[in-house]
Design an enzyme around this catalytic site. Structure first.
Site, PDB file in Angstrom:
ATOM      1  N   ARG A  65       2.800   6.210   8.450  1.00  0.00           N
ATOM      2  CA  ARG A  65       2.306   5.223   9.459  1.00  0.00           C
ATOM      3  C   ARG A  65       2.444   3.478   9.037  1.00  0.00           C
ATOM      4  O   ARG A  65       2.438   3.180  10.377  1.00  0.00           O
ATOM      5  CB  ARG A  65       0.962   5.469   9.017  1.00  0.00           C
ATOM      6  CG  ARG A  65       0.756   4.685   7.910  1.00  0.00           C
ATOM      7  CD  ARG A  65      -1.033   5.049   7.450  1.00  0.00           C
ATOM      8  NE  ARG A  65      -1.983   3.814   8.572  1.00  0.00           N
ATOM      9  CZ  ARG A  65      -2.334   2.409   8.308  1.00  0.00           C
ATOM     10  NH1 ARG A  65      -1.383   2.313   7.463  1.00  0.00           N
ATOM     11  NH2 ARG A  65      -2.982   1.879   9.118  1.00  0.00           N
ATOM     12  N   ASP A  79      -6.049  -3.662   9.105  1.00  0.00           N
ATOM     13  CA  ASP A  79      -5.783  -2.412   7.482  1.00  0.00           C
ATOM     14  C   ASP A  79      -6.398  -3.309   6.882  1.00  0.00           C
ATOM     15  O   ASP A  79      -5.796  -4.734   6.520  1.00  0.00           O
ATOM     16  CB  ASP A  79      -4.274  -1.710   7.417  1.00  0.00           C
ATOM     17  CG  ASP A  79      -4.137  -1.028   8.571  1.00  0.00           C
ATOM     18  OD1 ASP A  79      -5.050  -0.579   9.045  1.00  0.00           O
ATOM     19  OD2 ASP A  79      -2.828  -0.825   8.153  1.00  0.00           O
ATOM     20  N   GLU A 137       2.816  17.668 -19.232  1.00  0.00           N
ATOM     21  CA  GLU A 137       2.963  16.149 -19.729  1.00  0.00           C
ATOM     22  C   GLU A 137       3.464  15.465 -19.989  1.00  0.00           C
ATOM     23  O   GLU A 137       2.986  14.109 -19.419  1.00  0.00           O
ATOM     24  CB  GLU A 137       2.607  16.738 -21.413  1.00  0.00           C
ATOM     25  CG  GLU A 137       1.517  17.751 -22.078  1.00  0.00           C
ATOM     26  CD  GLU A 137      -0.214  16.985 -22.105  1.00  0.00           C
ATOM     27  OE1 GLU A 137      -0.777  17.299 -20.951  1.00  0.00           O
ATOM     28  OE2 GLU A 137      -0.194  15.897 -22.390  1.00  0.00           O
TER      29      GLU A 137
END
Ligand code: 9D3
Length: 250
Positions: free
Chosen positions: A153, A168, A115
């Protein structure tokens, strides 16, 4: 930069980090990942790292003491990098944060399970809480891998074509345009002919750039109008962009 990952499931990381772009970032020595299996820092014979929540209710809570021993072991080896806890109640991870972190010293990544973690550990040691979004996962390992992948990356020389960054989605605040490759005419099993948009075969670089920009604007306006509003407020939409957007029927 160095990342120290505290997790109950260190085996989830190896195979992913040893493939593709992430592997190149690690082999080049630009990103170094150290795994710290939390169960190694339990103090009893049962290797207990969780217990029932005070106040009752479902699920288990991760104990402060094993976490503090793990963090102390990290601190003894690594510097004073910030501690990031992955949590559904965190701030949403985005490309601006990854770009900021890609030039930094790294971080200690804390992956929760069950939790959640005893709030007293979080209050004392955590600098930043990050979420992947409004859906429920079973722990912080995939979010930690997502962060490592996104940062790997961005390291210099890791993408085969350095210009891929600039195109991108999100790097310029717009969604990416569609992409096409061979064949020029695709014939489907149903006998349909699906051509590549002719402008892409025209050799007119300015027209190709304009078509791509308009495709990005159209997709972003339809799917992510919130990003159009942000770009407009930041002055990142040109007069030509605004003229094109005004022609769209959403
Ligand atoms: C019943 C309340 N639950 C919150 C929706 C408790 C809960 C569910 C799942 C507590 C922790 C988790 C495990 N999730 C993560 O550790 C997690 C997560 C996610 O579930 N969604 C998006 N981002 C993240 S980052 C870490």
């Amino acid at each position: 930069m160095r990342f120290d990952v505290i997790t109950l499931f260190p085996d989830l990381f190896g195979p992913f980090l040893q493939q593709g772009i992430t592997r190149r970032a690690f082999e080049s020595g630009q990103v170094d990942v150290h795994l710290w299996p939390l169960r190694d820092f339990a103090d009893d014979n049962y290797r207990r790292v969780d217990d029932r929540p005070y106040g009752g209710g479902p699920g288990m809570v991760m104990l402060v003491e094993p976490l503090e021993r793990a963090l102390a072991a990290v601190r003894a080896q690594a510097g004073a990098a910030p501690v990031i806890h992955f949590s559904p109640t965190g701030r949403k991870m985005d490309q601006a944060l990854l770009r900021e972190m890609a030039g930094g010293p790294g971080a200690v990544l804390l992956c929760g399970r069950y939790e959640g973690i005893d709030q007293r550990f979080l209050d004392r040691h955590v600098d930043l809480e990050l979420s992947l979004g409004d859906f429920v996962l079973s722990g912080g390992e995939l979010p930690a891998l997502a962060l490592l992948d996104g940062i790997a990356r961005l390291q210099a020389g890791v993408l085969s074509d350095a210009r891929s960054h600039e195109q991108d989605s999100f790097e310029d605040g717009m969604l990416d345009c569609p992409h096409y490759s061979r064949p020029e005419q695709l014939t489907t099993p149903e006998g349909q002919n699906l051509p590549v948009p002719p402008v892409l075969l025209s050799g007119h670089h300015a027209q190709i750039a304009q078509w791509r920009r308009e495709q990005s604007l159209q997709l972003t306006a339809r799917r992510r109008p919130d990003l159009i509003a942000v770009a407009r407020a930041a002055g990142r939409l040109s007069k030509a962009d605004e003229r094109f957007l005004a022609t769209l029927v959403l």
